[in-house]
Design an enzyme around this catalytic site. Structure first.
Site, PDB file in Angstrom:
ATOM      1  N   CYS A  97       0.792  -1.163  -0.082  1.00 12.65           N
ATOM      2  CA  CYS A  97      -0.023  -0.186  -0.020  1.00 12.65           C
ATOM      3  C   CYS A  97       0.801   1.232  -0.199  1.00 12.65           C
ATOM      4  O   CYS A  97       1.479   1.602  -1.099  1.00 12.65           O
ATOM      5  CB  CYS A  97      -0.949   0.091   1.136  1.00 12.65           C
ATOM      6  SG  CYS A  97      -2.467   1.366   0.914  1.00 12.65           S
ATOM      7  N   HIS A 223      -3.759  -5.284   1.209  1.00 14.06           N
ATOM      8  CA  HIS A 223      -2.911  -5.423   2.414  1.00 14.06           C
ATOM      9  C   HIS A 223      -3.043  -7.063   2.739  1.00 14.06           C
ATOM     10  O   HIS A 223      -3.976  -7.479   3.404  1.00 14.06           O
ATOM     11  CB  HIS A 223      -3.832  -4.834   3.585  1.00 14.06           C
ATOM     12  CG  HIS A 223      -3.464  -3.506   3.369  1.00 14.06           C
ATOM     13  ND1 HIS A 223      -2.422  -2.794   4.255  1.00 14.06           N
ATOM     14  CD2 HIS A 223      -4.002  -2.353   2.987  1.00 14.06           C
ATOM     15  CE1 HIS A 223      -2.314  -1.391   4.070  1.00 14.06           C
ATOM     16  NE2 HIS A 223      -3.453  -1.389   3.278  1.00 14.06           N
ATOM     17  N   GLU A 225      -1.160  -8.628   4.703  1.00 15.80           N
ATOM     18  CA  GLU A 225      -1.246  -8.741   6.449  1.00 15.80           C
ATOM     19  C   GLU A 225      -2.517  -8.635   7.158  1.00 15.80           C
ATOM     20  O   GLU A 225      -2.567  -8.946   8.221  1.00 15.80           O
ATOM     21  CB  GLU A 225      -0.159  -7.520   7.002  1.00 15.80           C
ATOM     22  CG  GLU A 225      -0.607  -6.149   7.252  1.00 15.80           C
ATOM     23  CD  GLU A 225      -0.932  -5.519   5.975  1.00 15.80           C
ATOM     24  OE1 GLU A 225      -1.355  -4.185   6.225  1.00 15.80           O
ATOM     25  OE2 GLU A 225      -0.687  -5.984   5.032  1.00 15.80           O
TER      26      GLU A 225
END
Length: 259
Positions: A97, A223, A225
């Site tokens: 990002c 994202h 994660e």
């Protein structure tokens, strides 16, 4: 099996996804250290103690000039030589990002001339910040982080994620080289150019992530994660529950590259 690789999570003022990203790398088997950009500027050779550099998401320096620009300039003007050595040693660089925006502004992903980079990330076509889940199609031919991956879902959260190119031939060349490694698609798979909401920001050729010609530098707007556990997905109670979230494979691929 080799030694566990060491990952440097690079923080700056405004970074807010560093702890989640470090946790994902730890779950994948890496040793992680979170280091502020100011510390790395004073001790740049510390970077060579690591095998993976990750620039996580957030709003570096408040994105006051443009997303990722200030940190990107710091890398370009103060750490270009050490970053070149790091990459030449066969190591990996990941930008998530805001980290993707930083890699672009630092000139680490695309060819550039004296005036401006040949590709960039700009404001979403809607002109608004978008926070949603997207379907992604993967070209795993080149990118180390996407080895043996096909199609999956990840969340996005950004205002400046629209991938654009200044020179059309660069886009064609990148596509031919398998550098357009991650693209937005419909739930039933890729089918030419897609529009909102499947392509949430208006990116050219539905680009969600790209890699450099070596496949060892990768930047993506989604994202990973935020989808490492099955319960992270909003529909986790309605479907068969996998052992882990789809984003975990990106971190495992990075670690497995060395082990």
């Amino acid at each position: 099996m080799g030694l566990m690789p060491k990952t440097l999570i690079l923080r700056s003022p405004g970074t807010n996804c560093d702890e989640e990203t470090a946790f994902a790398f730890q779950q994948a088997g890496a040793i992680t250290d979170s280091i502020h950009i100011n510390e790395l500027l004073f001790h740049s050779k510390r970077l060579l103690d690591y095998q993976i550099l990750c620039i996580p998401g957030g709003f570096s320096y408040g994105d006051d000039v443009s997303a990722g620009r200030v940190l990107g300039i710091q890398l370009q003007h103060n750490l270009a030589e050490i970053l070149g050595d790091f990459h030449a040693n066969g190591n990996l660089i990941l930008g998530i990002c805001n980290g993707f925006q930083v890699l672009v502004k630092a000139g680490l992903l695309f060819p550039s001339d004296l005036d401006e980079p040949s590709a960039s990330l700009t404001w979403n076509s809607s002109g608004r910040y978008i926070d949603t889940w997207v379907h992604l199609d993967i070209d795993d031919e080149l990118c180390v982080f996407l080895a043996d991956m096909e199609q999956f879902e990840l969340p996005i959260a950004h205002a400046e994620g629209k991938f654009i190119t200044r020179i059309q031939t660069v886009l064609d060349e990148m596509a031919g080289n398998h550098q357009l490694a991650m693209q937005y698609c419909k739930p039933d798979g890729p089918n030419g150019d897609v529009t909102f909401p499947y392509n949430p920001n208006g990116s050219e050729r539905n680009v969600a992530g790209v890699c450099d010609p070596t496949g060892r530098i990768f930047g993506l707007m989604p994202h990973p994660e935020r989808n490492i556990d099955p319960t992270h997905h909003p529909n986790w109670t309605r479907h068969a529950t996998p052992e882990e979230g789809a984003g975990m494979a990106i971190f495992r691929n990075a670690v497995n590259y060395f082990t």
